[in-house]
Design an enzyme around this catalytic site. Structure first.
Site, PDB file in Angstrom:
ATOM      1  N   HIS A  31      -2.187  -5.694  -5.437  1.00  0.00           N
ATOM      2  CA  HIS A  31      -1.386  -6.758  -6.050  1.00  0.00           C
ATOM      3  C   HIS A  31      -1.144  -6.454  -7.538  1.00  0.00           C
ATOM      4  O   HIS A  31      -0.031  -6.600  -8.046  1.00  0.00           O
ATOM      5  CB  HIS A  31      -2.113  -8.104  -5.971  1.00  0.00           C
ATOM      6  CG  HIS A  31      -2.453  -8.566  -4.596  1.00  0.00           C
ATOM      7  ND1 HIS A  31      -3.740  -8.624  -4.133  1.00  0.00           N
ATOM      8  CD2 HIS A  31      -1.672  -9.010  -3.569  1.00  0.00           C
ATOM      9  CE1 HIS A  31      -3.758  -9.098  -2.891  1.00  0.00           C
ATOM     10  NE2 HIS A  31      -2.515  -9.320  -2.522  1.00  0.00           N
ATOM     11  N   LYS A 143       2.820  -1.135   1.674  1.00  0.00           N
ATOM     12  CA  LYS A 143       1.763  -1.263   2.689  1.00  0.00           C
ATOM     13  C   LYS A 143       2.274  -2.099   3.860  1.00  0.00           C
ATOM     14  O   LYS A 143       1.966  -1.829   5.008  1.00  0.00           O
ATOM     15  CB  LYS A 143       0.546  -1.926   2.072  1.00  0.00           C
ATOM     16  CG  LYS A 143      -0.369  -2.551   3.087  1.00  0.00           C
ATOM     17  CD  LYS A 143      -1.796  -2.286   2.784  1.00  0.00           C
ATOM     18  CE  LYS A 143      -2.701  -2.744   3.891  1.00  0.00           C
ATOM     19  NZ  LYS A 143      -2.582  -4.183   4.166  1.00  0.00           N
ATOM     20  N   GLN A 147       7.553  -5.724   6.755  1.00  0.00           N
ATOM     21  CA  GLN A 147       7.842  -6.909   5.936  1.00  0.00           C
ATOM     22  C   GLN A 147       8.864  -6.574   4.848  1.00  0.00           C
ATOM     23  O   GLN A 147       9.801  -7.334   4.594  1.00  0.00           O
ATOM     24  CB  GLN A 147       6.542  -7.403   5.300  1.00  0.00           C
ATOM     25  CG  GLN A 147       6.728  -8.453   4.217  1.00  0.00           C
ATOM     26  CD  GLN A 147       5.398  -8.973   3.709  1.00  0.00           C
ATOM     27  OE1 GLN A 147       4.708  -9.688   4.408  1.00  0.00           O
ATOM     28  NE2 GLN A 147       5.029  -8.611   2.486  1.00  0.00           N
ATOM     29  N   SER A 179      -6.911  -4.269   1.103  1.00  0.00           N
ATOM     30  CA  SER A 179      -6.445  -5.481   1.757  1.00  0.00           C
ATOM     31  C   SER A 179      -7.452  -6.567   1.438  1.00  0.00           C
ATOM     32  O   SER A 179      -8.662  -6.299   1.400  1.00  0.00           O
ATOM     33  CB  SER A 179      -6.376  -5.268   3.271  1.00  0.00           C
ATOM     34  OG  SER A 179      -6.331  -6.518   3.934  1.00  0.00           O
TER      35      SER A 179
HETATM   36  P1  AMP Z   1      -0.678 -10.425   0.402  1.00  0.00           P
HETATM   37  O1  AMP Z   1      -1.380 -11.209  -0.655  1.00  0.00           O
HETATM   38  O2  AMP Z   1      -1.593  -9.635   1.274  1.00  0.00           O
HETATM   39  O3  AMP Z   1       0.348 -11.237   1.147  1.00  0.00           O
HETATM   40  O4  AMP Z   1       0.160  -9.308  -0.348  1.00  0.00           O
HETATM   41  C1  AMP Z   1       1.008  -9.619  -1.416  1.00  0.00           C
HETATM   42  C2  AMP Z   1       1.798  -8.399  -1.783  1.00  0.00           C
HETATM   43  O5  AMP Z   1       0.927  -7.340  -2.143  1.00  0.00           O
HETATM   44  C3  AMP Z   1       2.671  -7.884  -0.638  1.00  0.00           C
HETATM   45  O6  AMP Z   1       3.915  -7.446  -1.164  1.00  0.00           O
HETATM   46  C4  AMP Z   1       1.862  -6.732  -0.109  1.00  0.00           C
HETATM   47  O7  AMP Z   1       2.661  -5.736   0.508  1.00  0.00           O
HETATM   48  C5  AMP Z   1       1.239  -6.198  -1.380  1.00  0.00           C
HETATM   49  N1  AMP Z   1       0.042  -5.428  -1.080  1.00  0.00           N
HETATM   50  C6  AMP Z   1      -0.981  -5.754  -0.254  1.00  0.00           C
HETATM   51  N2  AMP Z   1      -1.882  -4.761  -0.170  1.00  0.00           N
HETATM   52  C7  AMP Z   1      -1.418  -3.764  -0.961  1.00  0.00           C
HETATM   53  C8  AMP Z   1      -1.890  -2.456  -1.299  1.00  0.00           C
HETATM   54  N3  AMP Z   1      -3.032  -1.976  -0.818  1.00  0.00           N
HETATM   55  N4  AMP Z   1      -1.142  -1.714  -2.141  1.00  0.00           N
HETATM   56  C9  AMP Z   1       0.016  -2.185  -2.651  1.00  0.00           C
HETATM   57  N5  AMP Z   1       0.517  -3.407  -2.372  1.00  0.00           N
HETATM   58  C10 AMP Z   1      -0.183  -4.185  -1.537  1.00  0.00           C
END
Ligand code: AMP
Length: 296
Positions: A31, A143, A147, A179
């Site tokens: 993030h 990742k 989506q 994650s």
């Molecule tokens: P989330 O909070 O899991 O919904 O993710 C929020 C954003 O962060 C989304 O655009 C995800 O694709 C991105 N994201 C999640 N994990 C990673 C990662 N390991 N590297 C880069 N971006 C990520």
């Protein structure tokens, strides 16, 4: 850094070129990589934090999703964001939304097939965030490759005035994709989860050596993930998220698996340079343990 709870407050406090980083919180370096990039490119960096019930296909998964808003506020502040939009349920959904956003063709396979309604929830909340916050740019992780394809397509189809920026996957030192859900993995599960990364890297090597056959590339991932419960391994067109038989255009090799009770996804993105040579995105590795554990 200011925390705001309404769309109006977020809009009135954002000035100049506004970059939005949508998240569901429990933040990690993945993030924060988007926050850092937004800070370089925008005048106002706006992070949103909302665990969106619409995109959870299993209610227990929503209940157990990790949350730590105080820690998130600290991390977003340290990362140099200007505004954190953290709306209550009643602000996001004062009424259950009757309008839903779907991108049917892109939702048929992979995550769409295994998580009914998931992308409708994602597309609806992202459209709402883009409409309510009116950013100039919005940053997402590669990742979540399918989506990202869905979001790019809905923005294109609906002529939304925002530029979608995709950033590389941030990985732990040993390669496991970051994650929020990684905190649920026990040591033995974590070891087995690494098969996802090993399989994708074996496929990356094969692509660089000229292999293009989808079955063969998918097989390399399956070979490394025999001791976990794989839901799918699919080579897919980067824009349409539809399976390819051959790697002959920009694509991603996506994998989803359950390790114990935790569901993980990862992928390898492949682009092509002007000479037609593959450019494989292996992601970015941390040089120490993630803030997901530790004192964070
Ligand atoms: P989330 O909070 O899991 O919904 O993710 C929020 C954003 O962060 C989304 O655009 C995800 O694709 C991105 N994201 C999640 N994990 C990673 C990662 N390991 N590297 C880069 N971006 C990520």
């Amino acid at each position: 850094m200011t925390v705001v709870g309404t769309f109006e407050d977020a809009r009135s406090q954002a000035a100049g070129l506004v970059g939005l980083v949508p998240t569901m919180g429990f933040l990690h370096e993945g993030h924060l990589s988007h926050v850092e990039r937004a800070r370089q490119e925008c005048d106002t960096v706006l992070v949103s934090l909302f665990v969106n019930p619409l995109q959870f296909d299993v209610p227990e998964d929503l209940d157990r999703y990790p949350r730590d808003p105080e820690r998130d506020v600290r991390l977003v502040t340290e990362a140099g964001a200007d505004l954190l939009f953290a709306p209550e349920q009643a602000v996001m959904y004062p009424q259950p939304p009757l309008t839903r956003v779907r991108v049917p063709l892109l939702e048929e396979e992979m995550e769409g097939a295994h998580r009914p309604g998931h992308f409708e929830g994602v597309a609806t909340v992202v459209t709402k965030l883009l409409g309510g916050l009116q950013p100039d740019r919005a940053y997402f992780g590669r990742k979540d490759a399918q989506q990202l394809a869905v979001i790019r397509r809905l923005v294109y189809d609906l002529s939304l005035p925002v530029q979608i920026v995709g950033g590389p996957t941030v990985r732990e030192e040993d390669g496991l994709a970051l994650s929020s859900r990684n905190v649920f993995l026990g040591p033995e599960e974590r070891e087995r989860a690494l098969g996802l990364f090993r399989g994708l890297m074996a496929a990356a090597d094969a692509v660089e050596q000229g292999r293009r056959d989808a079955d063969a590339l998918e097989g390399l991932v399956l070979d490394e993930t025999r001791d976990i419960d794989v839901e799918y391994v699919t080579l897919a067109d980067a824009d349409l998220a539809a399976r390819l038989d051959r790697l002959d255009r920009p694509a991603f090799l996506a994998v989803a698996a359950r390790v114990g009770s935790t569901r993980l996804i990862d992928n390898l993105a492949v682009d092509f340079d002007q000479s037609g040579n593959p450019v494989v995105d292996r992601g970015r590795r941390l040089t120490g343990p993630s803030i997901l554990y530790g004192e964070g």
